[in-house]
Design an enzyme around this catalytic site. Structure first.
Site, PDB file in Angstrom:
ATOM      1  CG  ASN A   1      -1.818   1.208   1.285  1.00 31.17           C
ATOM      2  OD1 ASN A   1      -1.942   1.955   0.310  1.00 31.17           O
ATOM      3  ND2 ASN A   1      -2.456   1.413   2.426  1.00 31.17           N
TER       4      ASN A   1
ATOM      5  N   GLY B   1       2.538   2.504  10.640  1.00 32.28           N
ATOM      6  CA  GLY B   1       3.476   3.598  10.432  1.00 32.28           C
ATOM      7  C   GLY B   1       4.197   4.072  11.673  1.00 32.28           C
TER       8      GLY B   1
ATOM      9  CB  SER C   1       5.288  -1.434  11.702  1.00 31.32           C
ATOM     10  OG  SER C   1       4.871  -0.095  11.902  1.00 31.32           O
TER      11      SER C   1
ATOM     12  CD  GLU D   1      -3.189   5.572   6.526  1.00 35.42           C
ATOM     13  OE1 GLU D   1      -2.126   5.241   7.098  1.00 35.42           O
ATOM     14  OE2 GLU D   1      -3.325   5.580   5.292  1.00 35.42           O
TER      15      GLU D   1
ATOM     16  CD  GLU E   1      -3.355  -2.151   7.490  1.00 26.76           C
ATOM     17  OE1 GLU E   1      -2.228  -2.148   6.969  1.00 26.76           O
ATOM     18  OE2 GLU E   1      -4.203  -1.276   7.272  1.00 26.76           O
TER      19      GLU E   1
ATOM     20  CE  LYS F   1      -0.329   3.305   4.725  1.00 28.43           C
ATOM     21  NZ  LYS F   1      -0.243   3.477   6.174  1.00 28.43           N
TER      22      LYS F   1
END
Length: 263
Positions: free
Chosen positions: A13, A184, A222, A108, A178, A15
């Site tokens: 991903n 992150g 991560s 997100e 997740e 992003k």
């Protein structure tokens, strides 16, 4: 069902990254790694989710890969079909461009863009009806985990979509767990904690659909080469949704290799 019986998925991903020249170089480096030491498709499915702006160029670049690497849309509209909806990209438009996979429900999107269960249900329904395969993201916040609500929150997120997924459509859903506190941040759920949640997710899925035992459940948060082997060894972790590490060709390749080697 053991993880070895389910072909793992490793999806990058990207992003809101990177710039066009860097994206092209990254893909060329990744294709070269696959060329030199191929990861067979039967051992691991591979996907890359770039920005919507880059989806077409990434698709074209991946077409020359030694093996399939699937372009994945990061988002899809809650509106179906075509029409006067400025800025939106529908599931049908993605399918028309031969994009077959889409992320839905990423934390997100839930947090920064206020995507509620109702909105996500519309996206899921449209994507499935258009023939897309969904990577559906679930996860809890640090506060929810510390309050002992992690399992409840995650299972509810799965139950949320059960009202719009038809029985035969569950085969077109991959779940990605997740933990929000690990995305992150450099923090990762321990393999034991991740496996425990994945086992709960699988148990929940099997109560909803007979296909639950054979559905891939990916871990995200991560993921990097240093922890990929341990995560891949967990029986109910069937791949990874990779963030930052997917922006480095070698790191992404090593993660894919770790999961392919579990087959």
């Amino acid at each position: 069902m053991s993880g070895s019986a389910i072909t793992p998925w490793v999806v990058g991903n990207w992003k809101m990254n990177p710039m066009q020249a860097d994206a092209k170089a990254l893909l060329q480096d990744f294709k070269k790694l696959l060329q030199n030491n191929e990861i067979k498709e039967q051992d691991c499915y591979l996907g890359i989710a770039p920005t919507m702006l880059a989806l077409g160029s990434v698709q074209s670049e991946l077409a020359s890969s030694v093996r399939p690497v699937y372009p994945v849309a990061q988002d899809v509209s809650r509106i179906a079909g075509t029409g006067a909806y400025t800025g939106e990209v529908s599931a049908e438009l993605l399918k028309d461009q031969q994009i077959d996979f889409v992320l839905i429900g990423h934390s997100e999107r839930r947090e920064f863009f206020a995507e509620t269960a109702s909105i996500l249900n519309e996206k899921v329904k449209n994507a499935l009806n258009a023939g897309l395969t969904i990577i559906y993201c679930v996860g809890e916040s640090l506060e929810q985990r510390e309050n002992g609500q992690a399992e409840q929150v995650v299972l509810q997120q799965i139950c949320d979509i059960a009202t719009v997924v038809q029985a035969e459509q569950w085969k077109n859903i991959v779940v990605a767990y997740e933990p929000i506190w690990a995305i992150g941040t450099g923090k990762t759920a321990s393999p034991e904690d991740a496996q425990a949640m994945h086992a709960k997710i699988r148990a929940g899925l099997t109560q909803i659909t007979p296909l639950g035992a054979s559905m891939a459940i990916l871990y995200g948060g991560s993921v990097k080469p240093e922890n990929a082997v341990e995560l891949a060894a967990c029986p109910d972790i069937n791949g990874a949704l990779v963030g930052g590490a997917s922006l480095n060709a070698e790191s992404f390749y090593k993660i894919a290799q770790a999961f392919a080697n579990t087959k």
